[in-house]
Scaffold this motif. Sequence first.
Motif, PDB file in Angstrom:
ATOM      1  N   SER A   1       0.835  -1.194   0.000  1.00 36.59           N
ATOM      2  CA  SER A   1       0.000   0.000   0.000  1.00 36.59           C
ATOM      3  C   SER A   1       0.869   1.243   0.000  1.00 36.59           C
ATOM      4  O   SER A   1       2.011   1.229   0.482  1.00 36.59           O
ATOM      5  N   GLN A   2       0.346   2.334  -0.529  1.00 35.97           N
ATOM      6  CA  GLN A   2       1.091   3.591  -0.516  1.00 35.97           C
ATOM      7  C   GLN A   2       1.391   3.997   0.918  1.00 35.97           C
ATOM      8  O   GLN A   2       0.535   3.936   1.797  1.00 35.97           O
ATOM      9  N   ILE A   3       2.613   4.435   1.137  1.00 39.76           N
ATOM     10  CA  ILE A   3       3.105   4.654   2.495  1.00 39.76           C
ATOM     11  C   ILE A   3       2.313   5.735   3.231  1.00 39.76           C
ATOM     12  O   ILE A   3       1.946   5.558   4.394  1.00 39.76           O
ATOM     13  N   ALA A   4       2.035   6.856   2.588  1.00 43.42           N
ATOM     14  CA  ALA A   4       1.323   7.943   3.261  1.00 43.42           C
ATOM     15  C   ALA A   4      -0.083   7.505   3.674  1.00 43.42           C
ATOM     16  O   ALA A   4      -0.548   7.799   4.783  1.00 43.42           O
ATOM     17  N   GLU A   5      -0.756   6.798   2.788  1.00 46.02           N
ATOM     18  CA  GLU A   5      -2.114   6.327   3.068  1.00 46.02           C
ATOM     19  C   GLU A   5      -2.142   5.430   4.300  1.00 46.02           C
ATOM     20  O   GLU A   5      -3.011   5.561   5.168  1.00 46.02           O
ATOM     21  N   GLN A   6      -1.181   4.520   4.397  1.00 42.91           N
ATOM     22  CA  GLN A   6      -1.163   3.582   5.511  1.00 42.91           C
ATOM     23  C   GLN A   6      -0.719   4.242   6.814  1.00 42.91           C
ATOM     24  O   GLN A   6      -1.235   3.919   7.887  1.00 42.91           O
ATOM     25  N   PHE A   7       0.221   5.160   6.736  1.00 44.00           N
ATOM     26  CA  PHE A   7       0.633   5.875   7.950  1.00 44.00           C
ATOM     27  C   PHE A   7      -0.549   6.620   8.558  1.00 44.00           C
ATOM     28  O   PHE A   7      -0.791   6.565   9.761  1.00 44.00           O
ATOM     29  N   LEU A   8      -1.304   7.328   7.729  1.00 47.78           N
ATOM     30  CA  LEU A   8      -2.450   8.086   8.223  1.00 47.78           C
ATOM     31  C   LEU A   8      -3.563   7.174   8.728  1.00 47.78           C
ATOM     32  O   LEU A   8      -4.288   7.515   9.664  1.00 47.78           O
ATOM     33  N   LYS A   9      -3.680   6.014   8.149  1.00 49.61           N
ATOM     34  CA  LYS A   9      -4.722   5.065   8.532  1.00 49.61           C
ATOM     35  C   LYS A   9      -4.471   4.473   9.918  1.00 49.61           C
ATOM     36  O   LYS A   9      -5.412   4.070  10.611  1.00 49.61           O
ATOM     37  N   HIS A  10      -3.205   4.431  10.333  1.00 48.82           N
ATOM     38  CA  HIS A  10      -2.851   3.752  11.582  1.00 48.82           C
ATOM     39  C   HIS A  10      -2.295   4.711  12.631  1.00 48.82           C
ATOM     40  O   HIS A  10      -1.518   4.311  13.502  1.00 48.82           O
ATOM     41  N   THR A  11      -2.685   5.949  12.600  1.00 50.00           N
ATOM     42  CA  THR A  11      -2.144   6.934  13.548  1.00 50.00           C
ATOM     43  C   THR A  11      -2.603   6.696  14.984  1.00 50.00           C
ATOM     44  O   THR A  11      -2.009   7.227  15.925  1.00 50.00           O
ATOM     45  N   ALA A  12      -3.660   5.919  15.186  1.00 51.81           N
ATOM     46  CA  ALA A  12      -4.185   5.716  16.539  1.00 51.81           C
ATOM     47  C   ALA A  12      -3.291   4.809  17.382  1.00 51.81           C
ATOM     48  O   ALA A  12      -3.411   4.784  18.604  1.00 51.81           O
ATOM     49  N   LYS A  13      -2.391   4.059  16.754  1.00 56.05           N
ATOM     50  CA  LYS A  13      -1.538   3.118  17.475  1.00 56.05           C
ATOM     51  C   LYS A  13      -0.072   3.535  17.388  1.00 56.05           C
ATOM     52  O   LYS A  13       0.340   4.197  16.433  1.00 56.05           O
ATOM     53  N   PRO A  14       0.750   3.129  18.378  1.00 56.76           N
ATOM     54  CA  PRO A  14       2.195   3.317  18.223  1.00 56.76           C
ATOM     55  C   PRO A  14       2.689   2.503  17.038  1.00 56.76           C
ATOM     56  O   PRO A  14       2.039   1.531  16.630  1.00 56.76           O
ATOM     57  N   ALA A  15       3.830   2.892  16.481  1.00 62.77           N
ATOM     58  CA  ALA A  15       4.247   2.285  15.226  1.00 62.77           C
ATOM     59  C   ALA A  15       5.730   1.969  15.208  1.00 62.77           C
ATOM     60  O   ALA A  15       6.518   2.483  16.004  1.00 62.77           O
ATOM     61  N   ALA A  16       6.106   1.125  14.259  1.00 55.95           N
ATOM     62  CA  ALA A  16       7.502   0.799  13.993  1.00 55.95           C
ATOM     63  C   ALA A  16       7.647   0.555  12.496  1.00 55.95           C
ATOM     64  O   ALA A  16       6.694   0.159  11.822  1.00 55.95           O
ATOM     65  N   ILE A  17       8.845   0.809  11.990  1.00 58.07           N
ATOM     66  CA  ILE A  17       9.141   0.604  10.573  1.00 58.07           C
ATOM     67  C   ILE A  17      10.276  -0.405  10.464  1.00 58.07           C
ATOM     68  O   ILE A  17      11.307  -0.258  11.134  1.00 58.07           O
ATOM     69  N   LEU A  18      10.091  -1.419   9.639  1.00 57.91           N
ATOM     70  CA  LEU A  18      11.095  -2.461   9.437  1.00 57.91           C
ATOM     71  C   LEU A  18      11.710  -2.326   8.046  1.00 57.91           C
ATOM     72  O   LEU A  18      10.996  -2.388   7.039  1.00 57.91           O
ATOM     73  N   ILE A  19      13.034  -2.155   8.007  1.00 54.65           N
ATOM     74  CA  ILE A  19      13.782  -2.047   6.758  1.00 54.65           C
ATOM     75  C   ILE A  19      14.707  -3.248   6.642  1.00 54.65           C
ATOM     76  O   ILE A  19      15.467  -3.553   7.572  1.00 54.65           O
ATOM     77  N   GLY A  20      14.669  -3.923   5.510  1.00 55.55           N
ATOM     78  CA  GLY A  20      15.484  -5.117   5.325  1.00 55.55           C
ATOM     79  C   GLY A  20      16.898  -4.817   4.866  1.00 55.55           C
ATOM     80  O   GLY A  20      17.283  -3.659   4.694  1.00 55.55           O
ATOM     81  N   PRO A  21      17.703  -5.848   4.648  1.00 58.54           N
ATOM     82  CA  PRO A  21      19.085  -5.691   4.195  1.00 58.54           C
ATOM     83  C   PRO A  21      19.158  -5.384   2.703  1.00 58.54           C
ATOM     84  O   PRO A  21      18.124  -5.364   2.015  1.00 58.54           O
ATOM     85  N   GLU A  22      20.363  -5.175   2.205  1.00 55.12           N
ATOM     86  CA  GLU A  22      20.527  -4.851   0.782  1.00 55.12           C
ATOM     87  C   GLU A  22      20.012  -5.964  -0.118  1.00 55.12           C
ATOM     88  O   GLU A  22      19.539  -5.718  -1.218  1.00 55.12           O
ATOM     89  N   GLY A  23      20.089  -7.208   0.359  1.00 53.68           N
ATOM     90  CA  GLY A  23      19.598  -8.326  -0.434  1.00 53.68           C
ATOM     91  C   GLY A  23      18.127  -8.611  -0.259  1.00 53.68           C
ATOM     92  O   GLY A  23      17.585  -9.553  -0.853  1.00 53.68           O
TER      93      GLY A  23
END
Length: 249
Positions: free
Chosen positions: A175-197
Amino acid sequence: MKHLRHIRIYFAGKLEVAEAITVPEEVSHYLCNVMRCRQGESIKCFNGSDGEYSCEITKIDKKNTVLKVIRQLALPREVPDIWLLFAPLKKDKTDFVIEKAVELGAKKIIPVITAYTNSEKVRHERFLSQAKEAAEQSGRFDIPTITKETSLSEVLSGWDSDRTLFFMDETRQGSQIAEQFLKHTAKPAAILIGPEGGFSEEEKNLLNRQQYVVNITLGPRILRAETAAAASLAIWQSLCGDWRHNQDN
């Protein structure tokens, strides 16, 4: 008292007006040998519990510097509750991620070992030192929590389902990042970024089975891991974090 120089120092101890504080030896070295400060000059000291204060240097040498706390400049201010989880990268790139995560207001940073992580050597003390320097430069008051490295499966097994985990996987239709961030503002959040591979298929399937995980994308291009970390945090802060909080107040 001389002009207040634009030098900010993190001090972990208590900051209180009229009290004298002795800074750690490495800070003394920085003030004396790098910044060439002199007795009678004023600098700023801060921490997350007491806020920011102007302080006068009453004694200085490369090993022992004493400051007198003069007045409070700002009350303590917490950053919004956003975490960054990332797979450690090669040295310079990991340095970039730590620095930008602090500048962009991450409250907690978790190094995550994945199947394709290409640098499993995590220098925890170095990360903490970089975080302190970035906080001093960026104007934030606290130092983010930086955990020891842990495997992705261990992270997920102990995850609080009330915290949304945004999962960055550019190989799938998210999903588009801005849309999902705004959709879930009621809860605390975390972002997971994977490795180069990227993540393995097994890891992606594991993530997508969790109800608290939301798959997001930054667009059609494949971004470097360090770019994705900085970009996603910047977008979250703009939509849900510091900027929005300041506007509301």
